[in-house]
Design a protein around this motif. Structure first.
Motif, short mmCIF file in Angstrom:
data_model
loop_
_atom_site.label_atom_id
_atom_site.label_comp_id
_atom_site.label_asym_id
_atom_site.label_seq_id
_atom_site.Cartn_x
_atom_site.Cartn_y
_atom_site.Cartn_z
N ASP A 592 0.82 -1.22 0.00
CA ASP A 592 0.00 0.00 0.00
C ASP A 592 0.85 1.26 0.00
OD1 ASP A 592 -2.12 -1.70 0.06
OD2 ASP A 592 -2.69 -1.31 2.14
N ALA A 593 1.92 1.29 0.80
CA ALA A 593 2.73 2.50 0.91
C ALA A 593 3.42 2.82 -0.41
CB ALA A 593 3.77 2.34 2.02
N LYS A 594 3.98 1.83 -1.06
CA LYS A 594 4.68 2.07 -2.33
C LYS A 594 3.68 2.37 -3.45
CE LYS A 594 9.00 -0.24 -1.31
NZ LYS A 594 10.09 -1.07 -1.80
N LEU A 595 2.52 1.76 -3.38
CA LEU A 595 1.50 2.06 -4.38
C LEU A 595 1.07 3.52 -4.28
CD1 LEU A 595 -0.32 0.84 -6.62
CD2 LEU A 595 -2.02 0.39 -4.84
N ALA A 596 0.88 3.99 -3.04
CA ALA A 596 0.48 5.39 -2.85
C ALA A 596 1.59 6.35 -3.24
CB ALA A 596 0.10 5.61 -1.38
N ARG A 597 2.84 5.96 -2.98
CA ARG A 597 3.96 6.87 -3.22
C ARG A 597 4.39 6.90 -4.68
NH1 ARG A 597 8.62 5.96 0.88
NH2 ARG A 597 6.89 6.62 2.22
N TYR A 598 4.39 5.74 -5.34
CA TYR A 598 4.96 5.67 -6.69
C TYR A 598 3.97 5.24 -7.77
CZ TYR A 598 9.19 5.50 -3.82
OH TYR A 598 10.17 5.74 -2.89
N GLY A 599 2.76 4.84 -7.37
CA GLY A 599 1.83 4.26 -8.32
C GLY A 599 1.54 5.15 -9.52
N ARG A 600 1.24 6.43 -9.28
CA ARG A 600 0.88 7.31 -10.39
C ARG A 600 2.01 7.42 -11.40
NH1 ARG A 600 -1.63 12.96 -8.67
NH2 ARG A 600 -3.10 11.46 -7.80
N GLU A 601 3.25 7.59 -10.93
CA GLU A 601 4.37 7.74 -11.86
C GLU A 601 4.64 6.44 -12.63
OE1 GLU A 601 7.92 9.80 -10.41
OE2 GLU A 601 6.79 10.31 -8.61
N LEU A 602 4.54 5.30 -11.95
CA LEU A 602 4.77 4.03 -12.63
C LEU A 602 3.73 3.78 -13.71
CD1 LEU A 602 5.71 1.82 -9.54
CD2 LEU A 602 7.23 2.44 -11.44
#
Length: 618
Positions: A592-602
């Motif tokens: 969840d933390a990485k999805l929230a932090r990097y999801g949009r850019e990925l």
């Protein structure tokens, strides 16, 4: 366990447990003590991190190195976990803030060195805090029979008395039967639930050079197999690390030296560079390694003989922690063997300890000289039986053969004796071949009985035979006489004809055919096992784009790239090409933390790639 499975996905980004992880987590959640033996890269950390998050209180982790605990805390924070450490690097205000957060229950997992833990002030602090569990990492350090004994670990026997009812887990990647018993006894874990995973690291390819190839062999190995990739090269001495690193750098390989003789701040900076930069080679003594949690080390090489099979397994285990293919390579000389034996004999250790050290050396030599599957021999040393050869080590890909060389061996030993046990291999070979060099004539060795009796072998074959005689203990190297070979008691039965002598030799095919066969075998091995090599051209372009993004993120945040995302996660994204957050969340390692932090850019990178591929003519 239902809560543990939820957090496994939400925090760590995994949908399934690795072997034994679920059983260990379940035992700790039920309040049991645990002893776990799992290979490096097998997921030991999750075994205590996950239950520490599920149980009430703060999880206490005892770790031997500052660099290791700092790296793990950084990775946990990236996952959204409230983690911290207490060590001597913290300034006073930061130390007080961490202690305050601990008392207030705002820290999920706390890392400590054993020395810090055993201080009265720390014990008093922890007495005020509800603990969810206590994890003792690198537990082999408690045993004098282990490969990295730390006396301060012996003080951890007080833990069950000071913190009754708190479940404890001791973890290690390398421990033979004697070391395991030592761990249980000294840490008072005799009644602990014991879990022993397979020692096999199927993603690691094992190879040992049959002769001392030295730096040239190392350079060829790096250039042909691992150009631009991160690796570790282990050397025997500080001087060798400095000279080898400088030599590699001069050949265009980015390399740094690391050893205990460097100032602490210089060691810390070089380790930071190794963790943060991609494609850097660290040339080091055994002072480097335990604190390295870098998952994308693609190779570990040894330019000299390790101390034991336990050390070798631990050191090579630092390659391929991300599960992607990795390689090991070793080149050593007969002098390494002689030095190891001399070190054992001259050490202040007890007779029993010396006996064990000699046995460890013999087990290592049996491994390096075996014609069998190396993985079978390595696993058997740790009590694990593998029925079939692995098909992927150097011996499986290019089988050697064993030859009876009893008569040449007797000639070689006789030549050592007839020339007065005062000369090195080069001179002995000249005598056996009947060469009338100035040195041979001056010494009068053209008149000894062994002059010219060895013309059936070539010079390289004689040198290999002398090397094997030293390795097997029939001869030794006398450094006081500039490397002269001397006979040992073990030579007597062979000279008397009471024993036979066998030597591992290369197969009989021509060098060219052998090279072609090995190349084909290695190419098949790579294609079958390397997910990066299996990517299509378009997938590789997306992977490279994701990797470049990760590098930028790492520099912006001053973090190692692997803390952002592992290569394995980038490969999975390149193959799946997710365009929704829901699809991206299925990638292993994205919680969840990485999805929230990097999801949009990925997702933007994937969509950008798909648009470009659609607009590009095939």
């Amino acid at each position: 366990m239902s809560r543990a499975r939820e957090l496994l996905h939400a925090v760590f980004g995994h949908d399934t447990f690795r072997p034994l992880q679920e059983e260990i987590v379940q035992a700790l959640l039920s309040g049991k003590d645990v002893f776990a033996l799992m290979p490096t890269g097998g997921g030991k950390s999750l075994c205590y991190q996950l239950p520490a998050l599920v149980r009430e209180g703060t999880g206490l982790v005892i770790s031997p190195l500052i660099a290791l605990m700092e790296d793990q805390v950084l990775a946990l924070k990236e996952l959204g976990v409230a983690a911290a450490f207490l060590n001597s690097t913290l300034p006073p205000d930061h130390l007080r803030a961490t202690e305050k957060a601990l008392r207030e229950g705002r820290i999920d997992i706390l890392y400590l060195a054993p020395e810090r833990l055993l201080q009265p002030r720390t014990l008093a602090l922890l007495a005020e805090v509800p603990l969810s569990l206590i994890a003792i990492d690198e537990a082999h350090c408690v045993s004098q029979w282990g490969h990295d004994f730390r006396p301060e670990y012996r003080g951890l026997h007080i833990l069950p008395e000071r913190f009754p009812g708190v479940p404890r887990i001791a973890l290690t990647a390398t421990a033979d039967a004697r070391t395991r018993e030592d761990i249980r006894r000294h840490l008072r874990l005799e009644g602990a639930a014991t879990f022993i995973a397979s020692f096999d690291r199927p993603n690691i390819h094992y190879a040992v050079e049959s002769e001392d190839k030295g730096r040239q062999g190392l350079l060829r190995f790096i250039r042909e197999r691992h150009a631009g990739k991160a690796g570790i090269v282990y050397c025997l001495s500080r001087r060798q690390t400095e000279e080898t690193a400088a030599w590699l750098a001069a050949k265009g390989i980015p390399a740094l030296a690391y050893h205990a003789g460097l100032p602490p701040e210089e060691r810390a900076e070089r380790q930071r560079r190794f963790l943060h930069e991609e494609g850097l080679v660290m040339v080091a003594t055994i002072a480097f390694g335990m604190g390295v949690n870098k998952p994308d080390v693609r190779f570990v090489a040894h330019l000299s003989l390790p101390r034991s099979l336990e050390s070798y397994y631990q050191e090579t285990g630092r390659a391929g922690r991300d599960g992607l293919p990795a390689e090991t390579w070793m080149s050593f000389s007969a002098r390494d063997v002689a030095l190891q034996r001399r070190f054992i004999e001259e050490s202040p250790a007890s007779a029993e300890r010396k006996r064990i050290m000699h046995a460890q050396l013999q087990a290592l030599l049996a491994y390096v000289e075996t014609p069998r599957c190396r993985r079978q021999v390595l696993l058997a040393h740790f009590g694990e039986k593998r029925e079939e050869p692995c098909g992927r080590c150097d011996n499986c890909l290019n089988p050697p053969r064993i030859e009876d060389v009893t008569e040449p061996a007797r000639k070689a030993l006789s030549c050592i004796y007839r020339t007065g046990q005062r000369y090195g291999v080069g001179h002995l070979v000249d005598v056996l071949l009947g060469r009338t060099t100035e040195k041979v004539l001056r010494a009068g060795h053209d008149r000894v009985s062994t002059f010219g009796i060895g013309r059936e072998l070539k010079p390289a074959q004689w040198r290999r035979l002398f090397r094997q005689l030293v390795i097997d203990g029939h001869a030794d190297i006398d450094d006081a006489r500039h490397g002269a070979l001397v006979l040992t008691e073990r030579a007597r039965p062979l000279l008397r004809g009471e024993e036979k002598f066998f030597m591992r030799v290369a197969n009989t095919s021509s060098r060219q055919a052998k090279g072609k066969g090995r190349s084909r075998a290695r190419a098949d091995h790579d294609r079958a096992d390397d997910p990066l090599a299996a990517l299509t051209a378009a997938e590789r372009r997306l992977f490279d784009r994701l990797r470049a993004w990760r590098t930028r993120q790492a520099r912006l945040q001053n973090k190692p790239p692997y803390v952002i995302l592992h290569d394995s996660a980038l490969i999975e994204i390149a193959v799946l090409k997710p365009v929704t957050a829901q699809a991206l969340a299925t990638v292993s390692g994205i919680g969840d933390a990485k999805l929230a932090r990097y999801g949009r850019e990925l997702l933007a990178l994937v969509k950008e790639h798909l648009n470009e591929e659609r607009d590009t003519p095939s």
